[in-house]
Design an enzyme around this catalytic site. Structure first.
Site, PDB file in Angstrom:
ATOM      1  N   ARG A  15     -15.692   7.504 -49.211  1.00  0.00           N
ATOM      2  CA  ARG A  15     -15.549   6.064 -49.478  1.00  0.00           C
ATOM      3  C   ARG A  15     -15.609   5.245 -48.178  1.00  0.00           C
ATOM      4  O   ARG A  15     -16.599   4.594 -47.887  1.00  0.00           O
ATOM      5  CB  ARG A  15     -14.227   5.809 -50.247  1.00  0.00           C
ATOM      6  CG  ARG A  15     -14.130   4.433 -50.874  1.00  0.00           C
ATOM      7  CD  ARG A  15     -13.764   3.319 -49.918  1.00  0.00           C
ATOM      8  NE  ARG A  15     -12.525   3.551 -49.171  1.00  0.00           N
ATOM      9  CZ  ARG A  15     -12.156   2.816 -48.143  1.00  0.00           C
ATOM     10  NH1 ARG A  15     -12.896   1.808 -47.712  1.00  0.00           N
ATOM     11  NH2 ARG A  15     -11.031   3.085 -47.482  1.00  0.00           N
ATOM     12  N   ASP A  16     -14.578   5.323 -47.358  1.00  0.00           N
ATOM     13  CA  ASP A  16     -14.545   4.514 -46.130  1.00  0.00           C
ATOM     14  C   ASP A  16     -15.710   4.915 -45.232  1.00  0.00           C
ATOM     15  O   ASP A  16     -16.329   4.069 -44.570  1.00  0.00           O
ATOM     16  CB  ASP A  16     -13.211   4.746 -45.391  1.00  0.00           C
ATOM     17  CG  ASP A  16     -12.820   3.589 -44.475  1.00  0.00           C
ATOM     18  OD1 ASP A  16     -13.701   2.789 -44.120  1.00  0.00           O
ATOM     19  OD2 ASP A  16     -11.640   3.504 -44.105  1.00  0.00           O
ATOM     20  N   HIS A 215      -3.487   5.235 -41.355  1.00  0.00           N
ATOM     21  CA  HIS A 215      -4.945   5.151 -41.575  1.00  0.00           C
ATOM     22  C   HIS A 215      -5.526   4.523 -40.318  1.00  0.00           C
ATOM     23  O   HIS A 215      -5.507   3.302 -40.161  1.00  0.00           O
ATOM     24  CB  HIS A 215      -5.188   4.294 -42.827  1.00  0.00           C
ATOM     25  CG  HIS A 215      -6.629   4.011 -43.147  1.00  0.00           C
ATOM     26  ND1 HIS A 215      -7.220   4.451 -44.316  1.00  0.00           N
ATOM     27  CD2 HIS A 215      -7.593   3.321 -42.497  1.00  0.00           C
ATOM     28  CE1 HIS A 215      -8.486   4.032 -44.366  1.00  0.00           C
ATOM     29  NE2 HIS A 215      -8.729   3.343 -43.271  1.00  0.00           N
ATOM     30  N   HIS A 217      -8.502   3.904 -37.588  1.00  0.00           N
ATOM     31  CA  HIS A 217      -9.883   3.955 -37.119  1.00  0.00           C
ATOM     32  C   HIS A 217      -9.829   4.230 -35.618  1.00  0.00           C
ATOM     33  O   HIS A 217      -8.813   3.973 -34.966  1.00  0.00           O
ATOM     34  CB  HIS A 217     -10.611   2.649 -37.464  1.00  0.00           C
ATOM     35  CG  HIS A 217     -10.931   2.561 -38.936  1.00  0.00           C
ATOM     36  ND1 HIS A 217     -12.180   2.804 -39.438  1.00  0.00           N
ATOM     37  CD2 HIS A 217     -10.144   2.303 -40.010  1.00  0.00           C
ATOM     38  CE1 HIS A 217     -12.159   2.684 -40.769  1.00  0.00           C
ATOM     39  NE2 HIS A 217     -10.931   2.371 -41.140  1.00  0.00           N
ATOM     40  N   CYS A 248     -15.601  -0.472 -41.759  1.00  0.00           N
ATOM     41  CA  CYS A 248     -15.604  -1.450 -42.839  1.00  0.00           C
ATOM     42  C   CYS A 248     -16.709  -2.468 -42.576  1.00  0.00           C
ATOM     43  O   CYS A 248     -16.795  -3.027 -41.483  1.00  0.00           O
ATOM     44  CB  CYS A 248     -14.246  -2.144 -42.909  1.00  0.00           C
ATOM     45  SG  CYS A 248     -14.210  -3.461 -44.122  1.00  0.00           S
ATOM     46  N   ASN A 257     -13.287   6.144 -39.116  1.00  0.00           N
ATOM     47  CA  ASN A 257     -11.922   6.662 -39.125  1.00  0.00           C
ATOM     48  C   ASN A 257     -11.847   7.802 -38.111  1.00  0.00           C
ATOM     49  O   ASN A 257     -12.854   8.403 -37.764  1.00  0.00           O
ATOM     50  CB  ASN A 257     -11.595   7.254 -40.506  1.00  0.00           C
ATOM     51  CG  ASN A 257     -11.552   6.209 -41.580  1.00  0.00           C
ATOM     52  OD1 ASN A 257     -12.581   5.867 -42.152  1.00  0.00           O
ATOM     53  ND2 ASN A 257     -10.388   5.685 -41.847  1.00  0.00           N
TER      54      ASN A 257
HETATM   55  P1  HMG Z   1     -16.061 -12.533 -55.474  1.00  0.00           P
HETATM   56  O1  HMG Z   1     -17.481 -12.867 -55.240  1.00  0.00           O
HETATM   57  O2  HMG Z   1     -15.022 -13.489 -54.995  1.00  0.00           O
HETATM   58  O3  HMG Z   1     -15.777 -12.148 -57.001  1.00  0.00           O
HETATM   59  O4  HMG Z   1     -15.795 -11.111 -54.800  1.00  0.00           O
HETATM   60  P2  HMG Z   1     -15.941 -12.940 -58.332  1.00  0.00           P
HETATM   61  O5  HMG Z   1     -14.801 -12.523 -59.197  1.00  0.00           O
HETATM   62  O6  HMG Z   1     -16.177 -14.398 -58.076  1.00  0.00           O
HETATM   63  O7  HMG Z   1     -17.291 -12.302 -58.933  1.00  0.00           O
HETATM   64  C1  HMG Z   1     -18.552 -12.493 -58.321  1.00  0.00           C
HETATM   65  C2  HMG Z   1     -19.535 -11.460 -58.848  1.00  0.00           C
HETATM   66  O8  HMG Z   1     -19.082 -10.132 -58.511  1.00  0.00           O
HETATM   67  C3  HMG Z   1     -19.670 -11.468 -60.362  1.00  0.00           C
HETATM   68  O9  HMG Z   1     -20.970 -11.011 -60.672  1.00  0.00           O
HETATM   69  C4  HMG Z   1     -18.684 -10.420 -60.797  1.00  0.00           C
HETATM   70  O10 HMG Z   1     -18.981  -9.877 -62.039  1.00  0.00           O
HETATM   71  C5  HMG Z   1     -18.854  -9.366 -59.703  1.00  0.00           C
HETATM   72  P3  HMG Z   1     -22.189 -12.023 -60.986  1.00  0.00           P
HETATM   73  O11 HMG Z   1     -21.677 -12.873 -62.115  1.00  0.00           O
HETATM   74  O12 HMG Z   1     -22.400 -12.822 -59.698  1.00  0.00           O
HETATM   75  O13 HMG Z   1     -23.303 -11.107 -61.297  1.00  0.00           O
HETATM   76  N1  HMG Z   1     -17.663  -8.543 -59.497  1.00  0.00           N
HETATM   77  C6  HMG Z   1     -17.658  -7.205 -59.547  1.00  0.00           C
HETATM   78  N2  HMG Z   1     -18.632  -6.295 -59.775  1.00  0.00           N
HETATM   79  C7  HMG Z   1     -18.266  -4.999 -59.757  1.00  0.00           C
HETATM   80  N3  HMG Z   1     -17.005  -4.563 -59.529  1.00  0.00           N
HETATM   81  C8  HMG Z   1     -16.029  -5.440 -59.306  1.00  0.00           C
HETATM   82  C9  HMG Z   1     -16.335  -6.813 -59.305  1.00  0.00           C
HETATM   83  N4  HMG Z   1     -15.606  -7.923 -59.117  1.00  0.00           N
HETATM   84  C10 HMG Z   1     -16.421  -8.970 -59.246  1.00  0.00           C
HETATM   85  N5  HMG Z   1     -14.800  -4.994 -59.070  1.00  0.00           N
HETATM   86  C11 HMG Z   1     -14.683  -9.017 -54.656  1.00  0.00           C
HETATM   87  C12 HMG Z   1     -14.523 -10.505 -54.830  1.00  0.00           C
HETATM   88  C13 HMG Z   1     -13.331  -8.428 -54.358  1.00  0.00           C
HETATM   89  C14 HMG Z   1     -15.279  -8.428 -55.905  1.00  0.00           C
HETATM   90  C15 HMG Z   1     -15.646  -8.783 -53.448  1.00  0.00           C
HETATM   91  O14 HMG Z   1     -15.189  -9.510 -52.358  1.00  0.00           O
HETATM   92  C16 HMG Z   1     -15.786  -7.340 -53.067  1.00  0.00           C
HETATM   93  O15 HMG Z   1     -16.278  -6.527 -53.843  1.00  0.00           O
HETATM   94  N6  HMG Z   1     -15.395  -6.986 -51.855  1.00  0.00           N
HETATM   95  C17 HMG Z   1     -15.505  -5.589 -51.432  1.00  0.00           C
HETATM   96  C18 HMG Z   1     -14.849  -5.409 -50.155  1.00  0.00           C
HETATM   97  C19 HMG Z   1     -14.876  -3.958 -49.752  1.00  0.00           C
HETATM   98  O16 HMG Z   1     -15.165  -3.058 -50.539  1.00  0.00           O
HETATM   99  N7  HMG Z   1     -14.576  -3.744 -48.469  1.00  0.00           N
HETATM  100  C20 HMG Z   1     -14.515  -2.437 -47.941  1.00  0.00           C
HETATM  101  C21 HMG Z   1     -13.310  -1.690 -48.412  1.00  0.00           C
HETATM  102  S1  HMG Z   1     -11.788  -2.180 -47.636  1.00  0.00           S
HETATM  103  C22 HMG Z   1     -11.673  -1.196 -46.223  1.00  0.00           C
HETATM  104  O17 HMG Z   1     -12.611  -0.515 -45.894  1.00  0.00           O
HETATM  105  C23 HMG Z   1     -10.369  -1.149 -45.509  1.00  0.00           C
HETATM  106  C24 HMG Z   1      -9.570   0.132 -45.766  1.00  0.00           C
HETATM  107  O18 HMG Z   1     -10.308   1.279 -45.361  1.00  0.00           O
HETATM  108  C25 HMG Z   1      -8.273   0.099 -44.966  1.00  0.00           C
HETATM  109  C26 HMG Z   1      -8.523  -0.285 -43.510  1.00  0.00           C
HETATM  110  O19 HMG Z   1      -9.156   0.447 -42.768  1.00  0.00           O
HETATM  111  O20 HMG Z   1      -8.096  -1.399 -43.205  1.00  0.00           O
HETATM  112  C27 HMG Z   1      -9.198   0.291 -47.228  1.00  0.00           C
HETATM  113 MG    MG Z   2     -10.508   1.956 -43.340  1.00  0.00          MG
END
Ligand code: HMG
Ligand code: MG
Length: 310
Positions: A15-16, A215, A217, A248, A257
């Site tokens: 995933r990450d 966690h 990086h 990310c 990581n």
């Molecule tokens: P948004 O644009 O504000 O969402 O995104 P919305 O509710 O306004 O929806 C917009 C569109 O997205 C719509 O589709 C929804 O249906 C769709 P459209 O009508 O335009 O075709 N949608 C989705 N589709 C699939 N699955 C969903 C979903 N939700 C809405 N769940 C949202 C908000 C959170 C969805 C967006 O910002 C997003 O997906 N962000 C992803 C961020 C991400 O994955 N980042 C990486 C992971 S975090 C990380 O790596 C850190 C971590 O490792 C810890 C660390 O190291 O810190 C965990």
């Molecule tokens: Mg991370």
């Protein structure tokens, strides 16, 4: 040092690690990566995320990955699959599959910094908690475990240093909606041991040490030192990524990581059990790195392979 005798590692590579890859990685490769990690002894694996495919195209095959996973037969212990879920839309998608393709644990992911929350999930911290609350409630109702990732607990790519009070605030909000355990994440790998200890200390205001994971990086090469600092406080849950994959997409400049190989070598060298076969793990890192066309980002992997070649 009062060290734990055993550490539980979550490999977050599928995933990450892979979420940040520009090149398409077929679902079959992700499934094979998980299978090999299980075979090397990993009992917890973060396998995918149910986020918007427009935001993170690499995770668009989440359903295919979940359907492809096979739990190890005859393994002495079970394996736990976790997935990231930012909202009810993601939760519904994760639960559309037949029960055998459900995750065991759902991970909601918030940030201790407002700016990162906006960039990563397009909402404020307060709004994110409102979105997570029904996700957590449904997960618990369905008998799934719930973890909360807390990003930017020491530093933020947009706001700079993050105060421990921000971490305590986020941990309190996570606790308030029923999140069972939390990750203290150094998203951009800027932390050093004392800063990481302060973030963990802040989290302890709301969570027991057994429910806190590290966690880290490794952008600035501090992740192993930070791991030791967390171990010293009694933390015994950590996340790492095979071959040091990852980063990310919304944290500019951040690298992967800490490599699982490096953490396992460190822990075994300190007499701490992990249940992981380091040699087999090195081969898993070589497998996925070959698919991506590069060397594993792990000093231990390099050293083990150099020794084998002699
Ligand atoms: P948004 O644009 O504000 O969402 O995104 P919305 O509710 O306004 O929806 C917009 C569109 O997205 C719509 O589709 C929804 O249906 C769709 P459209 O009508 O335009 O075709 N949608 C989705 N589709 C699939 N699955 C969903 C979903 N939700 C809405 N769940 C949202 C908000 C959170 C969805 C967006 O910002 C997003 O997906 N962000 C992803 C961020 C991400 O994955 N980042 C990486 C992971 S975090 C990380 O790596 C850190 C971590 O490792 C810890 C660390 O190291 O810190 C965990
Ligand atoms: Mg991370």
């Amino acid at each position: 040092m009062n060290l734990p005798s055993r550490v539980r590692l979550v490999d977050v590579g599928p995933r990450d690690g892979l979420q940040n890859e520009k090149q398409a990685v077929p679902a079959a490769v992700k499934v094979e990566l998980v299978r090999r990690l299980q075979a090397a002894g990993l009992q917890e694996i973060e396998v995918t995320s149910f986020v918007s495919p427009k935001w993170v195209p690499q995770m668009a095959d989440n359903a295919e990955v979940m359907h492809g996973l096979r739990r190890p037969h005859g393994a002495p212990r079970d394996v736990r699959y976790s997935v990231l879920v930012p909202n009810m839309k993601g939760m519904e998608a994760a639960l559309t599959a037949p029960r055998e393709a459900w995750p065991d644990e759902v991970v909601v992911f918030g940030s201790a910094s407002e700016a990162f929350s906006q960039r990563n999930i397009n909402c404020s911290i307060a709004e994110s908690i409102e979105r997570f609350a029904p996700v957590v409630a449904l997960a618990l109702e369905q008998g799934l475990a719930v973890r909360g990732a807390m990003s930017c607990t020491v530093g933020c790519p947009y706001e700079g240093e993050v105060a421990p009070e921000r971490v305590a605030m986020l941990a309190g909000l996570m606790k308030g909606i029923g999140v069972q355990r939390v990750d203290v994440a150094d998203t951009i790998g800027v932390g050093t041991p004392l800063k990481v200890q302060r973030a963990i200390e802040a989290t302890l205001a709301h969570y027991d040490i057994d429910d806190i994971s590290g966690h880290f990086h490794d952008t600035y090469g501090q992740a192993l030192a930070n791991t030791c600092a967390a171990l010293e406080m009694g933390v015994w849950n950590f996340q790492s990524s095979v071959a040091g994959l990852g980063g990310c997409p919304y944290a500019k400049g951040a690298t992967g990581n800490v490599a699982t190989e490096d953490v396992v070598y460190l822990l075994h060298g300190m007499g701490i059990e992990t249940g992981i076969d380091l040699d087999a793990l090195v081969d898993v890192g070589v497998y996925i790195s070959a698919v991506l066309g590069r060397e594993p980002v792990s000093r231990v992997s390099k050293a083990v392979r150099a020794k084998r070649a002699v």
